[in-house]
Structure formats: C-alpha cells, structure tokens
Design a protein around this motif. Structure first.
Motif, PDB file in Angstrom:
ATOM      1  N   LEU A  39      26.425  64.711 -52.206  1.00  0.00           N
ATOM      2  CA  LEU A  39      26.545  63.811 -51.050  1.00  0.00           C
ATOM      3  C   LEU A  39      25.685  62.562 -51.203  1.00  0.00           C
ATOM      4  CD1 LEU A  39      26.434  66.451 -48.155  1.00  0.00           C
ATOM      5  CD2 LEU A  39      28.459  65.286 -49.086  1.00  0.00           C
ATOM      6  N   GLY A  40      25.108  62.376 -52.385  1.00  0.00           N
ATOM      7  CA  GLY A  40      24.287  61.198 -52.625  1.00  0.00           C
ATOM      8  C   GLY A  40      22.939  61.257 -51.943  1.00  0.00           C
ATOM      9  N   GLY A  41      22.453  62.464 -51.698  1.00  0.00           N
ATOM     10  CA  GLY A  41      21.133  62.627 -51.091  1.00  0.00           C
ATOM     11  C   GLY A  41      21.150  62.824 -49.592  1.00  0.00           C
ATOM     12  N   GLU A  42      22.319  62.701 -48.967  1.00  0.00           N
ATOM     13  CA  GLU A  42      22.402  62.944 -47.522  1.00  0.00           C
ATOM     14  C   GLU A  42      22.149  64.425 -47.256  1.00  0.00           C
ATOM     15  OE1 GLU A  42      25.401  62.184 -43.720  1.00  0.00           O
ATOM     16  OE2 GLU A  42      26.176  61.941 -45.747  1.00  0.00           O
ATOM     17  N   PHE A  48      26.864  67.422 -41.810  1.00  0.00           N
ATOM     18  CA  PHE A  48      27.515  68.370 -40.891  1.00  0.00           C
ATOM     19  C   PHE A  48      27.715  67.709 -39.529  1.00  0.00           C
ATOM     20  CE2 PHE A  48      28.097  72.365 -38.667  1.00  0.00           C
ATOM     21  CZ  PHE A  48      28.502  73.267 -39.644  1.00  0.00           C
ATOM     22  N   ALA A  49      26.667  67.032 -39.033  1.00  0.00           N
ATOM     23  CA  ALA A  49      26.738  66.367 -37.719  1.00  0.00           C
ATOM     24  C   ALA A  49      27.738  65.207 -37.735  1.00  0.00           C
ATOM     25  CB  ALA A  49      25.356  65.870 -37.313  1.00  0.00           C
ATOM     26  N   ARG A  50      27.768  64.489 -38.848  1.00  0.00           N
ATOM     27  CA  ARG A  50      28.618  63.300 -38.947  1.00  0.00           C
ATOM     28  C   ARG A  50      30.085  63.644 -39.215  1.00  0.00           C
ATOM     29  NH1 ARG A  50      29.902  59.999 -43.181  1.00  0.00           N
ATOM     30  NH2 ARG A  50      28.557  61.079 -44.653  1.00  0.00           N
ATOM     31  N   SER A  55      34.921  69.575 -43.043  1.00  0.00           N
ATOM     32  CA  SER A  55      34.647  68.666 -44.159  1.00  0.00           C
ATOM     33  C   SER A  55      33.509  69.202 -45.025  1.00  0.00           C
ATOM     34  CB  SER A  55      34.303  67.273 -43.630  1.00  0.00           C
ATOM     35  OG  SER A  55      34.038  66.410 -44.711  1.00  0.00           O
ATOM     36  N   PHE A  56      32.462  69.729 -44.382  1.00  0.00           N
ATOM     37  CA  PHE A  56      31.351  70.306 -45.143  1.00  0.00           C
ATOM     38  C   PHE A  56      31.842  71.474 -46.004  1.00  0.00           C
ATOM     39  CE2 PHE A  56      28.278  73.772 -45.483  1.00  0.00           C
ATOM     40  CZ  PHE A  56      27.399  73.182 -46.385  1.00  0.00           C
ATOM     41  N   LEU A 120      23.879  75.413 -37.795  1.00  0.00           N
ATOM     42  CA  LEU A 120      24.519  76.406 -36.931  1.00  0.00           C
ATOM     43  C   LEU A 120      23.545  77.109 -35.993  1.00  0.00           C
ATOM     44  CD1 LEU A 120      27.068  77.966 -39.445  1.00  0.00           C
ATOM     45  CD2 LEU A 120      27.561  76.478 -37.507  1.00  0.00           C
ATOM     46  N   LEU A 121      22.233  76.940 -36.230  1.00  0.00           N
ATOM     47  CA  LEU A 121      21.248  77.616 -35.385  1.00  0.00           C
ATOM     48  C   LEU A 121      20.608  76.689 -34.357  1.00  0.00           C
ATOM     49  CD1 LEU A 121      19.529  79.932 -38.005  1.00  0.00           C
ATOM     50  CD2 LEU A 121      21.424  80.430 -36.458  1.00  0.00           C
TER      51      LEU A 121
END
Length: 192
Positions: A39-42, A48-50, A55-56, A120-121
């Motif tokens: 993900l290029g460091g993301e 997950f939020a974005r 997609s994840f 998820l937590l």
C-alpha cells in the motif's frame, strides 16, 4: 517449507512466528507488514477506513498469493481475517503447513483491551466483537489448519517448541534440526 500461523487478532502469530524464524534460521514474514508495503506505507487501519473491508481483503488475498509463490523457506504470520476468503484458506492449506494458534475471546480481550490499531476492535463492545469474530472464524481456521494449538497456558517459547515438535512428528522437518533448536531454547535439567 512454508510454515503459516493463523488465528484471531492478538493470538500471538507474529510473536511466535518471529521466534520460530530465529530458531529455524529462516525468514519471518508478517503478511500485514507486507500489505502495508504493498500500500506504499499506508497503515492497514487507514486503508481499511478509507477503502472498506472488501477492498482490504482483495489486497490481502493478492499479497498472500504472492508470498506463497516465493522460493525458499519462511515462517508466515497472517492477519486474523485472512481465512475469511476460501481462496486464501485453500492456498494456505495446499502451499504451506498451517498452524492455528487458538485463543478464547476472553483471553484475547485481556491481551487487546488497550489496542487501538486493529480496525475491527474499535467498537463500543470489543469483547462482544471478539466473541462474534471467534464464532465466525474458528471453524474457518480449523478447516485451513494442519495443526491446532491452544495458546492459553504456554509461553511464547513453549508454543514455538510445541509447533516444532508437531512438524517434526509429522515428518515435515529434520529431527536433528528440531533437536538443535529446542535444545538451544530449553535449559537442561540437572541429573540426579
């Protein structure tokens, strides 16, 4: 040999995996860390939020497939939800030796109650969420696994040694390699 660890978030996959990698003198790979590189460091949490869970999970499946194609030995720790997709379960089971580190939701809650990195937590009732995830995922981990080990009592070293003994008994690793490894981590007991 690729030795894969599966299990719930906080079940000890990365900690035990790192130790097994050192003991066997083979690379340790954490699929979540590989996903973040992809993900290029993301961070997974931000992605997950974005982008959302679907997609994840697409990215996760792609990274797991790439990791399983690598040449040579490795210890692979997967994310807790890697088994949700049948393709991942099938690939992991067919292309590696899978050990399920099984932990109860209550035990996991004790370990994770202050964790802010697991998407998820981040809910009002994390114990309830862990129980829900466990009910959903335990059968999937079992379906994927060659071996199931309870994590409630043993230390990290104890779990690593139990895994080594299991794969030795199954004929998946040279007994001399395990004896040298286990002998190096267990102090000898004085004789009578």
């Amino acid at each position: 040999m690729i030795l894969t660890l599966v299990g719930m978030p906080g079940g000890g996959k990365s900690t035990v995996g790192r130790l097994l990698g050192r003991q066997l003198d083979i690379p340790f790979v954490d699929s979540d860390a590989e996903i973040e590189k992809h993900l290029g460091g993301e961070s997974i949490k931000d992605y997950f939020a974005r982008m959302g869970e679907v997609s994840f999970r697409d990215v996760e499946s792609q990274v797991i497939a790439e990791l399983l194609k690598r040449q040579g030995e490795m210890v692979l720790a997967t994310g807790g939800g890697a088994v949700l997709r049948e393709i991942n379960r099938d690939r992991l089971h067919q292309l590696s030796t899978v050990v399920y580190l099984r932990s109860s939701p209550d035990e996991l809650f004790r370990r994770l109650r202050h964790d802010t990195q697991r998407p998820l937590l981040q809910v009002p009732n994390p114990l309830g969420k862990l129980r829900e995830l466990y009910a959903q995922r335990d059968p999937l981990y079992r379906r994927c696994a060659h071996f199931v080990l309870e994590t409630a009592r043993p230390s990290v070293h104890g779990l690593a040694n139990m895994i080594l003994m299991q794969i030795e008994l199954a004929g998946l690793i040279d007994p001399a390699r395990v004896a040298a490894t286990v002998g190096a981590t267990v102090s000898p007991t004085p004789s009578g």
